[in-house]
Design an enzyme around this catalytic site. Structure first.
Site, mmCIF file in Angstrom:
data_model
loop_
_atom_site.group_PDB
_atom_site.id
_atom_site.type_symbol
_atom_site.label_atom_id
_atom_site.label_comp_id
_atom_site.label_asym_id
_atom_site.label_seq_id
_atom_site.Cartn_x
_atom_site.Cartn_y
_atom_site.Cartn_z
ATOM 1 C CB CYS A 116 90.141 67.752 54.597
ATOM 2 S SG CYS A 116 91.701 68.035 53.781
ATOM 3 C CG HIS A 262 88.764 71.526 55.274
ATOM 4 N ND1 HIS A 262 89.887 71.592 56.064
ATOM 5 C CD2 HIS A 262 89.174 71.074 54.060
ATOM 6 C CE1 HIS A 262 90.931 71.190 55.354
ATOM 7 N NE2 HIS A 262 90.523 70.881 54.135
ATOM 8 C CG ASN A 292 94.134 72.087 53.710
ATOM 9 O OD1 ASN A 292 93.830 71.688 54.828
ATOM 10 N ND2 ASN A 292 93.756 71.459 52.602
HETATM 11 N N1 ACO Z 1 102.024 78.946 41.389
HETATM 12 C C1 ACO Z 1 101.954 79.392 40.134
HETATM 13 N N2 ACO Z 1 101.340 78.726 39.145
HETATM 14 C C2 ACO Z 1 100.767 77.551 39.445
HETATM 15 C C3 ACO Z 1 100.796 77.022 40.754
HETATM 16 C C4 ACO Z 1 101.469 77.756 41.749
HETATM 17 N N3 ACO Z 1 101.564 77.351 43.011
HETATM 18 N N4 ACO Z 1 100.143 75.844 40.757
HETATM 19 C C5 ACO Z 1 99.696 75.643 39.509
HETATM 20 N N5 ACO Z 1 100.089 76.669 38.709
HETATM 21 C C6 ACO Z 1 99.819 76.878 37.289
HETATM 22 C C7 ACO Z 1 99.533 75.595 36.555
HETATM 23 O O1 ACO Z 1 100.747 74.975 36.168
HETATM 24 C C8 ACO Z 1 98.732 76.091 35.384
HETATM 25 O O2 ACO Z 1 99.611 76.629 34.414
HETATM 26 P P1 ACO Z 1 99.292 76.459 32.831
HETATM 27 O O3 ACO Z 1 98.005 77.217 32.630
HETATM 28 O O4 ACO Z 1 100.482 77.084 32.192
HETATM 29 O O5 ACO Z 1 99.155 74.992 32.581
HETATM 30 C C9 ACO Z 1 97.944 77.261 35.955
HETATM 31 O O6 ACO Z 1 98.649 77.661 37.155
HETATM 32 C C10 ACO Z 1 96.516 76.918 36.308
HETATM 33 O O7 ACO Z 1 96.526 75.675 37.014
HETATM 34 P P2 ACO Z 1 95.226 75.020 37.541
HETATM 35 O O8 ACO Z 1 95.590 73.773 38.283
HETATM 36 O O9 ACO Z 1 94.232 74.939 36.448
HETATM 37 O O10 ACO Z 1 94.783 76.136 38.603
HETATM 38 P P3 ACO Z 1 93.410 76.292 39.304
HETATM 39 O O11 ACO Z 1 92.827 77.573 38.924
HETATM 40 O O12 ACO Z 1 92.571 75.059 39.223
HETATM 41 O O13 ACO Z 1 93.866 76.442 40.841
HETATM 42 C C11 ACO Z 1 94.099 75.185 42.875
HETATM 43 C C12 ACO Z 1 94.641 75.431 41.473
HETATM 44 C C13 ACO Z 1 94.245 76.447 43.684
HETATM 45 C C14 ACO Z 1 94.927 74.081 43.502
HETATM 46 C C15 ACO Z 1 92.605 74.813 42.780
HETATM 47 O O14 ACO Z 1 92.404 73.815 41.814
HETATM 48 C C16 ACO Z 1 92.056 74.307 44.094
HETATM 49 O O15 ACO Z 1 92.007 75.022 45.086
HETATM 50 N N6 ACO Z 1 91.566 73.091 44.129
HETATM 51 C C17 ACO Z 1 91.052 72.520 45.381
HETATM 52 C C18 ACO Z 1 92.180 72.247 46.303
HETATM 53 C C19 ACO Z 1 91.698 71.579 47.539
HETATM 54 O O16 ACO Z 1 90.663 71.897 48.089
HETATM 55 N N7 ACO Z 1 92.434 70.607 47.963
HETATM 56 C C20 ACO Z 1 92.008 69.852 49.065
HETATM 57 C C21 ACO Z 1 92.933 70.016 50.131
HETATM 58 S S1 ACO Z 1 93.919 68.721 50.486
HETATM 59 C C22 ACO Z 1 93.048 67.574 51.395
HETATM 60 O O17 ACO Z 1 91.878 67.559 51.446
HETATM 61 C C23 ACO Z 1 93.910 66.498 51.999
#
Ligand code: ACO
Length: 335
Positions: A116, A262, A292
């Site tokens: 990224c 980003h 992304n």
């Molecule tokens: N749809 C529905 N539910 C989902 C999904 C989905 N796509 N994904 C996860 N859930 C569920 C989980 O299973 C969990 O359920 P549970 O409470 O029953 O266990 C619940 O939603 C909450 O999950 P969390 O992982 O705690 O969700 P969070 O609020 O942290 O959001 C997210 C997840 C959006 C991925 C967030 O953590 C995030 O944006 N993190 C940063 C991502 C990022 O910047 N990545 C970098 C990009 S990649 C790169 O750099 C190469």
């Protein structure tokens, strides 16, 4: 002859494949919902490539657009840098396939493996090459095909909803005006977070075979992410590196006309702006449309902001990114 005193982005372009995949489309394939995705990430839809839209081919299309925008001929380009985590093949790097498609046989090519933040690393590398007098017109390209490498089961939903395909390019050229162009680049990395956002397999450290048969079953062929950890790191490191770039360049936050971050998650970028005390309306967001696109994301957002007039001649722009590695960086540019 003295080396150039500055380097400047003189042209930008991007290409996204035409197939639009909405959150509702994904909800038909695994357990997710439009509401969950929009609330957590801001994403509404993303693009998926067709077989002909490889990383290199999309990169070449974006490159042609950037060179045309710069008012140059393809033959003016003397170096290609390409950032991707989804290369066409394991080796050689995808930059040589772009070079071949553009018919630029013989010019220097290099792939940059910084996910990224690749765009920030490419801006800094191109700037250094140009100011060292090594090259005059460097083409930087970020291009990704994620859609063929993500997990369309409930288990992979946290990552799969985030990613989209696309490419962006820019031409960075020598300038004799030290007040314009790439004024400051700050780059960082911390391998302590390497396994928090990665694709493990195939990989040469697997023994005795680098593509273990189990990799589909144990999901190690798909991106793995500790989303919460990434979120925390990104919201800490991005404001830090933006302040560092401002300090080193001698500018204040108020001087920045546009922040192009980003596009990993709209909530991350909103939180970063809030922490800095930077106006939300000066932050470029296009994650709603593309998700992304990793190495392409800063470049697509930059190109859109230039073409729709948010970035004009004279604008002071901050680019910033955080991603896998972990790697992160910020640049200050005068257009
Ligand atoms: N749809 C529905 N539910 C989902 C999904 C989905 N796509 N994904 C996860 N859930 C569920 C989980 O299973 C969990 O359920 P549970 O409470 O029953 O266990 C619940 O939603 C909450 O999950 P969390 O992982 O705690 O969700 P969070 O609020 O942290 O959001 C997210 C997840 C959006 C991925 C967030 O953590 C995030 O944006 N993190 C940063 C991502 C990022 O910047 N990545 C970098 C990009 S990649 C790169 O750099 C190469």
């Amino acid at each position: 002859m003295a080396n150039p005193v500055a380097s400047k982005i003189i042209g930008t372009g991007h290409y996204v494949p035409p197939t639009v995949v909405t959150n509702d489309d994904l909800a038909k394939r695994f357990d997710t919902s439009d509401e969950w995705i929009q609330q957590r990430t801001g994403i509404k839809e993303r693009r998926y490539s067709k077989p002909e839209d490889t990383t290199a081919h999309m990169g070449a299309l974006a490159a042609r657009a950037a060179v045309e925008d710069a008012g140059l001929e393809l033959t003016d380009i003397d170096c290609i840098l390409l950032g991707t985590l989804s290369p066409d093949v394991t080796f050689p790097g995808s930059s040589v396939f772009v070079q071949r498609e553009l018919g630029l046989h013989g010019i220097a090519c290099m792939d940059i493996r910084n996910q990224c933040s690749a765009y920030l690393y490419m801006v800094a590398t191109a700037d250094a090459y140009v100011r060292a007098g090594l090259f005059k017109n460097v083409l930087i390209i970020g291009s990704e095909v994620h859609s063929t490498g993500i997990d369309f089961s409930d288990e992979g939903r946290d990552v799969t909803v985030l990613f989209g395909d696309g490419a962006a390019a820019a031409v960075i050229s020598a300038s004799d005006d030290p007040k314009v162009g790439v004024l400051q680049s700050c780059l960082h990395a911390d391998g302590a977070g390497a396994e928090l956002l990665w694709i493990q397999n195939p990989g040469s450290r697997e023994f005795p075979h680098r593509a273990p048969e189990s990799m589909y079953e144990d999901k190690s062929v798909y991106p793995g992410m500790d989303g919460r950890a990434v979120f925390k790191w990104a919201t800490r490191k991005l404001p830090e590196v933006i302040r560092e770039a401002l300090d080193k360049s001698g500018y204040e936050l108020d001087d920045i006309d546009v922040l192009v971050p980003h596009q990993a998650n709209m909530r991350i970028n909103q939180m970063v702006a809030k922490q800095l005390g930077f106006p939300q309306e000066k932050v470029v967001h296009n994650i709603q449309k593309y998700g992304n696109t990793t190495a392409a994301s800063v470049g697509i957002a930059l190109d859109e902001a230039r073409k729709d007039g948010r970035i004009k001649e004279g604008s002071l722009v901050c680019l910033a990114a955080f991603g896998s590695g972990f790697t992160w960086g910020a640049s200050i540019l005068r257009f």
